[in-house]
Design a protein around this motif. Structure first.
Motif, short mmCIF file in Angstrom:
data_model
loop_
_atom_site.label_atom_id
_atom_site.label_comp_id
_atom_site.label_asym_id
_atom_site.label_seq_id
_atom_site.Cartn_x
_atom_site.Cartn_y
_atom_site.Cartn_z
N ARG A 28 38.50 95.33 15.54
CA ARG A 28 38.03 94.03 15.06
C ARG A 28 36.99 93.38 15.96
NH1 ARG A 28 42.67 90.16 13.33
NH2 ARG A 28 40.79 88.95 13.28
N THR A 29 36.37 94.14 16.85
CA THR A 29 35.42 93.58 17.81
C THR A 29 34.26 92.89 17.13
OG1 THR A 29 36.04 95.32 19.36
CG2 THR A 29 34.03 94.09 19.84
N LYS A 83 28.61 92.06 7.83
CA LYS A 83 29.10 92.56 6.55
C LYS A 83 30.35 93.38 6.82
CE LYS A 83 24.67 92.88 4.16
NZ LYS A 83 23.74 93.80 3.50
N ALA A 84 31.49 92.83 6.45
CA ALA A 84 32.76 93.49 6.72
C ALA A 84 33.08 94.56 5.70
CB ALA A 84 33.88 92.46 6.74
N LEU A 85 32.61 94.36 4.48
CA LEU A 85 32.94 95.31 3.41
C LEU A 85 31.66 95.86 2.78
CD1 LEU A 85 35.80 93.47 1.50
CD2 LEU A 85 36.00 95.50 2.92
N PRO A 86 31.67 97.15 2.52
CA PRO A 86 30.54 97.73 1.79
C PRO A 86 30.70 97.42 0.30
CG PRO A 86 32.20 99.39 2.19
CD PRO A 86 32.67 98.13 2.87
N PRO A 87 29.70 97.74 -0.51
CA PRO A 87 29.89 97.61 -1.95
C PRO A 87 31.06 98.50 -2.39
CG PRO A 87 27.58 98.01 -1.43
CD PRO A 87 28.35 98.18 -0.16
N LEU A 88 31.99 97.94 -3.11
CA LEU A 88 33.17 98.70 -3.53
C LEU A 88 32.91 99.32 -4.89
CD1 LEU A 88 35.87 96.14 -2.38
CD2 LEU A 88 35.00 98.14 -1.15
N ASP A 89 32.76 100.64 -4.90
CA ASP A 89 32.46 101.39 -6.12
C ASP A 89 33.37 102.60 -6.17
OD1 ASP A 89 31.43 102.76 -8.26
OD2 ASP A 89 29.39 102.91 -7.47
N VAL A 95 30.61 106.51 2.42
CA VAL A 95 31.48 106.10 3.51
C VAL A 95 31.40 104.58 3.64
CG1 VAL A 95 31.80 106.28 6.01
CG2 VAL A 95 31.09 108.28 4.71
N ALA A 96 32.52 103.95 3.92
CA ALA A 96 32.55 102.49 4.11
C ALA A 96 31.89 102.15 5.44
CB ALA A 96 33.99 101.99 4.07
N ILE A 97 30.84 101.34 5.40
CA ILE A 97 30.05 100.99 6.58
C ILE A 97 30.17 99.50 6.85
CG2 ILE A 97 27.72 100.91 7.56
CD1 ILE A 97 28.74 103.74 7.28
N GLU A 98 30.38 99.17 8.11
CA GLU A 98 30.42 97.78 8.60
C GLU A 98 29.08 97.51 9.28
OE1 GLU A 98 33.68 95.42 11.31
OE2 GLU A 98 33.37 97.53 11.67
N GLU A 99 28.52 96.32 9.11
CA GLU A 99 27.18 96.02 9.64
C GLU A 99 27.20 94.71 10.42
OE1 GLU A 99 22.84 94.86 7.80
OE2 GLU A 99 24.11 96.24 6.67
N LEU A 100 26.52 94.72 11.57
CA LEU A 100 26.38 93.54 12.40
C LEU A 100 24.91 93.42 12.80
CD1 LEU A 100 27.98 91.27 13.97
CD2 LEU A 100 27.94 92.84 15.91
N VAL A 101 24.29 92.26 12.51
CA VAL A 101 22.90 92.01 12.89
C VAL A 101 22.91 91.06 14.08
CG1 VAL A 101 20.68 91.08 12.15
CG2 VAL A 101 22.09 92.39 10.54
#
Length: 120
Positions: A28-29, A83-89, A95-101
């Protein structure tokens, strides 16, 4: 005073935001850091924890052999997008990707990191 030639002067330096991505994990960092900037549902006046939301980040790049190849010190970073959740399809095999800008106030290359030796 020569009007026939244009001249440029140094001005304000602007550093682009850095985007970090990783596969979704239980770590959860990223989320905890993003929540320091804005805590949804927190009481009035406690939504933001601006005292320690900026951090210096050390970014390392490794080659295919797992050797440290480059490193950068990035100063006074703070998360501007998480972005904690990728588009759920359900029909996708992504692969589920987490993003931090990360916004930042500058960086410098760590010159103590040298080019790794080629394996023989």
């Amino acid at each position: 005073g020569d009007a026939s030639a244009s001249r440029k002067s140094p001005g304000r330096t602007d550093y682009e935001a850095i985007t970090l991505e990783r596969g979704l994990t239980q770590d959860r960092t990223f989320e905890d850091w993003a929540n320091k900037v804005w805590r949804l549902g927190a009481g009035l006046g406690s939504e933001v924890a601006l005292a320690d939301f900026r951090k210096d980040v050390y970014l390392e790049f490794y080659n295919e052999a797992g050797q440290l190849a480059l490193a950068y010190k990035i100063y006074r970073c703070w998360p501007s997008l998480y972005k904690a959740l990728p588009p759920l399809d359900a029909n996708s095999a992504d692969v589920a990707i987490e993003e931090l800008v990360l916004e930042n106030e500058g960086w410098e290359r760590d010159i103590s990191v040298t080019e790794p030796a080629e394996p023989k």
